[in-house]
Design a protein around this motif. Structure first.
Motif, PDB file in Angstrom:
ATOM      1  N   THR A  64       0.843  -1.202   0.000  1.00 47.70           N
ATOM      2  CA  THR A  64       0.000   0.000   0.000  1.00 47.70           C
ATOM      3  C   THR A  64       0.872   1.245   0.000  1.00 47.70           C
ATOM      4  O   THR A  64       2.038   1.196   0.408  1.00 47.70           O
ATOM      5  CB  THR A  64      -0.928   0.024   1.235  1.00 47.70           C
ATOM      6  OG1 THR A  64      -1.792   1.160   1.173  1.00 47.70           O
ATOM      7  CG2 THR A  64      -0.125   0.084   2.520  1.00 47.70           C
ATOM      8  N   LYS A  66      -0.778   4.000   1.260  1.00 43.47           N
ATOM      9  CA  LYS A  66      -1.406   4.779   2.324  1.00 43.47           C
ATOM     10  C   LYS A  66      -0.360   5.046   3.397  1.00 43.47           C
ATOM     11  O   LYS A  66       0.572   4.260   3.585  1.00 43.47           O
ATOM     12  CB  LYS A  66      -2.584   4.010   2.929  1.00 43.47           C
ATOM     13  CG  LYS A  66      -3.863   4.064   2.102  1.00 43.47           C
ATOM     14  CD  LYS A  66      -4.985   3.329   2.803  1.00 43.47           C
ATOM     15  CE  LYS A  66      -6.307   3.494   2.066  1.00 43.47           C
ATOM     16  NZ  LYS A  66      -6.827   4.865   2.186  1.00 43.47           N
ATOM     17  N   GLN A  68       1.466   4.818   6.637  1.00 45.01           N
ATOM     18  CA  GLN A  68       1.525   3.860   7.728  1.00 45.01           C
ATOM     19  C   GLN A  68       2.260   4.473   8.918  1.00 45.01           C
ATOM     20  O   GLN A  68       2.930   5.509   8.784  1.00 45.01           O
ATOM     21  CB  GLN A  68       2.244   2.586   7.260  1.00 45.01           C
ATOM     22  CG  GLN A  68       1.492   1.828   6.167  1.00 45.01           C
ATOM     23  CD  GLN A  68       2.308   0.690   5.595  1.00 45.01           C
ATOM     24  OE1 GLN A  68       3.179   0.897   4.758  1.00 45.01           O
ATOM     25  NE2 GLN A  68       2.017  -0.520   6.029  1.00 45.01           N
ATOM     26  N   VAL A  69       2.148   3.824  10.029  1.00 44.43           N
ATOM     27  CA  VAL A  69       2.792   4.344  11.238  1.00 44.43           C
ATOM     28  C   VAL A  69       4.300   4.471  11.036  1.00 44.43           C
ATOM     29  O   VAL A  69       4.922   5.420  11.508  1.00 44.43           O
ATOM     30  CB  VAL A  69       2.478   3.436  12.447  1.00 44.43           C
ATOM     31  CG1 VAL A  69       3.318   3.820  13.653  1.00 44.43           C
ATOM     32  CG2 VAL A  69       1.000   3.520  12.794  1.00 44.43           C
ATOM     33  N   CYS A  70       4.892   3.545  10.284  1.00 42.81           N
ATOM     34  CA  CYS A  70       6.331   3.600  10.044  1.00 42.81           C
ATOM     35  C   CYS A  70       6.749   4.826   9.237  1.00 42.81           C
ATOM     36  O   CYS A  70       7.920   5.210   9.231  1.00 42.81           O
ATOM     37  CB  CYS A  70       6.814   2.331   9.347  1.00 42.81           C
ATOM     38  SG  CYS A  70       6.053   2.038   7.734  1.00 42.81           S
ATOM     39  N   ASP A  71       5.795   5.463   8.551  1.00 40.95           N
ATOM     40  CA  ASP A  71       6.100   6.655   7.757  1.00 40.95           C
ATOM     41  C   ASP A  71       6.088   7.935   8.594  1.00 40.95           C
ATOM     42  O   ASP A  71       6.531   8.986   8.125  1.00 40.95           O
ATOM     43  CB  ASP A  71       5.083   6.806   6.617  1.00 40.95           C
ATOM     44  CG  ASP A  71       5.086   5.611   5.682  1.00 40.95           C
ATOM     45  OD1 ASP A  71       6.189   5.196   5.285  1.00 40.95           O
ATOM     46  OD2 ASP A  71       4.005   5.100   5.365  1.00 40.95           O
ATOM     47  N   ASP A 262       3.476  -1.333  10.633  1.00 47.18           N
ATOM     48  CA  ASP A 262       2.726  -1.423   9.387  1.00 47.18           C
ATOM     49  C   ASP A 262       1.248  -1.065   9.543  1.00 47.18           C
ATOM     50  O   ASP A 262       0.477  -1.184   8.595  1.00 47.18           O
ATOM     51  CB  ASP A 262       2.865  -2.808   8.749  1.00 47.18           C
ATOM     52  CG  ASP A 262       2.393  -3.927   9.673  1.00 47.18           C
ATOM     53  OD1 ASP A 262       2.012  -3.624  10.824  1.00 47.18           O
ATOM     54  OD2 ASP A 262       2.403  -5.100   9.247  1.00 47.18           O
ATOM     55  N   ASP A 263       0.842  -0.628  10.728  1.00 43.88           N
ATOM     56  CA  ASP A 263      -0.535  -0.154  10.900  1.00 43.88           C
ATOM     57  C   ASP A 263      -0.760   1.116  10.085  1.00 43.88           C
ATOM     58  O   ASP A 263       0.152   1.945   9.934  1.00 43.88           O
ATOM     59  CB  ASP A 263      -0.824   0.157  12.376  1.00 43.88           C
ATOM     60  CG  ASP A 263      -0.948  -1.102  13.222  1.00 43.88           C
ATOM     61  OD1 ASP A 263      -1.130  -2.179  12.635  1.00 43.88           O
ATOM     62  OD2 ASP A 263      -0.875  -0.992  14.457  1.00 43.88           O
ATOM     63  N   LEU A 264      -1.963   1.266   9.547  1.00 44.82           N
ATOM     64  CA  LEU A 264      -2.281   2.463   8.778  1.00 44.82           C
ATOM     65  C   LEU A 264      -2.479   3.659   9.704  1.00 44.82           C
ATOM     66  O   LEU A 264      -3.038   3.538  10.797  1.00 44.82           O
ATOM     67  CB  LEU A 264      -3.544   2.243   7.939  1.00 44.82           C
ATOM     68  CG  LEU A 264      -3.464   1.164   6.848  1.00 44.82           C
ATOM     69  CD1 LEU A 264      -4.802   1.039   6.141  1.00 44.82           C
ATOM     70  CD2 LEU A 264      -2.365   1.486   5.839  1.00 44.82           C
ATOM     71  N   ALA A 265      -2.023   4.824   9.255  1.00 45.28           N
ATOM     72  CA  ALA A 265      -2.160   6.039  10.053  1.00 45.28           C
ATOM     73  C   ALA A 265      -3.634   6.366  10.300  1.00 45.28           C
ATOM     74  O   ALA A 265      -3.996   6.873  11.363  1.00 45.28           O
ATOM     75  CB  ALA A 265      -1.458   7.202   9.363  1.00 45.28           C
ATOM     76  N   GLU A 267      -6.020   4.250  10.740  1.00 47.99           N
ATOM     77  CA  GLU A 267      -6.495   3.390  11.813  1.00 47.99           C
ATOM     78  C   GLU A 267      -6.000   3.899  13.171  1.00 47.99           C
ATOM     79  O   GLU A 267      -6.727   3.871  14.167  1.00 47.99           O
ATOM     80  CB  GLU A 267      -6.025   1.959  11.582  1.00 47.99           C
ATOM     81  CG  GLU A 267      -6.634   1.314  10.331  1.00 47.99           C
ATOM     82  CD  GLU A 267      -6.021  -0.037  10.005  1.00 47.99           C
ATOM     83  OE1 GLU A 267      -5.021  -0.406  10.673  1.00 47.99           O
ATOM     84  OE2 GLU A 267      -6.526  -0.716   9.100  1.00 47.99           O
TER      85      GLU A 267
END
Length: 543
Positions: A64, A66, A68-71, A262-265, A267
């Motif tokens: 994805t 979108k 992510q938390v890692c970004d 890898d959680d979406l921001a 979310e």
């Protein structure tokens, strides 16, 4: 180098999609950009042959774009351990201006979190006079908190099970207050010290930095009573001792609200709106702490930058493309529906392969692609043009391929034969592998149509799995609400394609190609290009 730019081809990638992305990422790096080639699916046998032949690694899978938390730009926070005293944690918080600290084990795996609120609430709410024993505070914590030194005894002797008292009374009156296992804060009065020891005190804390007489220390050894001396006065000592309590007594360890990399921001944002914490820990898949995020980090997030290769349709692109910033498109297909918020570099040429465009972009910039990159571009051009037999092939493709062959030091005919032989055998493949080998969705007017293509030097090899393939296609058609699903089985040697099809609107094929249909198949001689010989007639038929 700037922000990361993800360069990706379409879903169910073919050789052109993969190789053009790899090559364009290499070109971008040479021009000073922080570019990463990515793929949206598994590579085909043909593509695998090309990459192995020229010793290139396949691009990383990109699920994805979108955020992510890692970004996000996380706060790097010092970690503490379960045995750390609340005084030490408080000092770390004040020094780093932290509101929350992660509590980790010896492998830096998250055990809990401790906040300023946890510390102040527990400290201010301490009603338990036996809190040192209840919290299993180690002697080391008390010594460090009080800046004390040990005069007699050791950690092994520290087995307090009682309360903390201040020996302010005369020694005769102390007997009714001091019990076995107590911690006694005391001055330099020898008689009071002896009484406390004889009553069974486990720890004497001598204030004011006073020395203790030898006969008292001798008695301590006999009774296994520990004696430490602190430079603090009695009031300060009494105030500080509860700050030696370990964090595992005050930290939050159950139902921790945390996020993985890898959680979406989006979310994470939804979770944050339902809770009131100031910051949240972020961990990797092994539960190692990576940092903290807050609402501020979500507000300041940046969109991922993406360059689309070999496609410009949203349905064919990476998941989350609508939330990314598309900065370039390099393609050789029809212009479709990708929308951008501002003008971008869009290069679309009527050639047989996107790799042809990329190769010439090297040359236009005065650069020569390295041998491996040149070979990958060559393989993609040969694949997309069926070794120059496809009607999409142009003279530019041929000239470019010859130039690349010279750089890669390969013979086009020999390499093409080996590549097609490695990549076109259908034996042993599942219906799903065959169908999605090179598959694309198309929205033609009111019709949703899926078209896959497999190139083979042995079209008869499809016979053994044809019924299973059609059954699989029927399932795809129904679950995806398609009007029509087609797979082209293209005979490279004889230059023609058998169309296998399912769906309620089979008549579109009859209209588009002016042919009578079999139950689920029709052979179209001379038709080898999905882009130029299948989609345009189908588009006209839908109109």
């Amino acid at each position: 180098m700037g922000d990361v730019i993800y360069i990706t081809g379409h879903r169910n990638p073919d050789s052109d999609s993969i190789c053009s992305a790899l090559a364009y990422a290499d070109l971008k790096k040479k021009l000073g950009y922080n570019a990463i080639a990515a793929r949206l699916g598994e590579i085909s046998r043909e593509t695998e042959f090309i990459l192995d032949y020229f010793n290139l690694k396949k691009p990383e899978y990109l699920p994805t774009v979108k955020i992510q938390v890692c970004d996000l730009e996380m706060d790097n926070v010092e970690h503490v351990y379960p045995h750390t005293s609340i005084k030490e944690a408080w000092t770390i918080m004040n020094k780093g201006n932290y509101k929350t600290l992660p509590v980790v084990d010896s492998h830096k795996k998250l055990l809990g979190v401790v906040s300023l609120t946890d510390i102040t609430f527990k400290y201010m709410d301490t009603q338990d006079v036996n809190v040192i024993a209840t919290s299993k505070t180690p002697l080391k914590n008390i010594i460090e908190t009080l800046n004390a030194k040990i005069l007699c005894g050791s950690e092994e002797d520290f087995k307090t099970s009682g309360k903390v008292i201040i020996a302010a009374l005369k020694y005769e009156q102390m007997k009714s207050y001091v019990n076995v296992g107590d911690i006694v804060i005391i001055g330099n009065r020898t008689d009071s010290q002896v009484t406390a020891i004889e009553q069974g005190a486990n720890l004497l804390i001598v204030t004011g930095g006073c020395d203790v007489e030898e006969n008292v220390l001798k008695l301590c050894k006999e009774k296994k009573c520990i004696v430490i001396s602190t430079p603090n006065d009695t009031f300060t000592t009494a105030r500080l001792i509860n700050q030696s309590i370990p964090l595992n007594y005050v930290m939050t360890s159950n139902d921790i609200i945390k996020f993985e990399l890898d959680d979406l921001a989006d979310e994470a944002k939804e979770v944050m709106t339902k809770t009131r914490h100031s910051s949240y820990p972020v961990v990797d898949t092994n539960n190692h702490i990576k940092g903290f995020i807050s609402r501020y980090h979500l507000i300041t997030q940046k969109k991922k930058k993406v360059i689309l290769m070999d496609h410009n349709e949203t349905a064919q692109s990476v998941h989350g493309i609508e939330d990314a910033e598309v900065i370039e498109i390099i393609d050789h297909h029809r212009v479709a529906d990708v929308q951008t918020s501002k003008p971008i570099y869009f290069r679309n040429e009527p050639v047989g392969s996107t790799s042809t465009i990329v190769a010439n972009m090297f040359f236009e910039n005065g650069l020569t692609p390295e041998k491996g990159i040149a070979g990958a571009l060559l393989g993609a051009i040969i694949s997309d043009t069926l070794k120059f037999k496809s009607p999409t092939c142009t003279n530019v493709d041929k000239v470019t391929a010859e130039k690349l062959a010279s750089i890669a030091e390969v013979d086009i005919d020999t390499f093409a034969y080996e590549m097609f032989k490695a990549g076109t055998s259908l034996k042993g493949k599942t219906p799903e592998e065959i169908f999605y080998q090179d598959y694309k969705d198309f929205n033609l007017g009111e019709y949703k149509i899926g078209v896959g293509q497999v190139n083979t030097m042995d079209p008869s090899s499809i016979e053994e799995t044809k019924s299973d393939l059609l059954a699989f296609m029927n399932n795809v058609c129904k679950t995806g609400n398609y009007n029509l699903v087609i797979i082209m089985v293209t005979d490279i040697v004889n230059e023609g394609s058998e169309l296998l099809f399912v769906g309620e609107n089979k008549e579109l094929i009859s209209k588009a190609f002016n042919v009578e249909l079999g139950e689920n198949s029709v052979y179209l001689p001379g038709v080898v290009s999905r882009k130029k010989q299948i989609i345009p007639p189908l588009s006209q038929a839908t109109e």
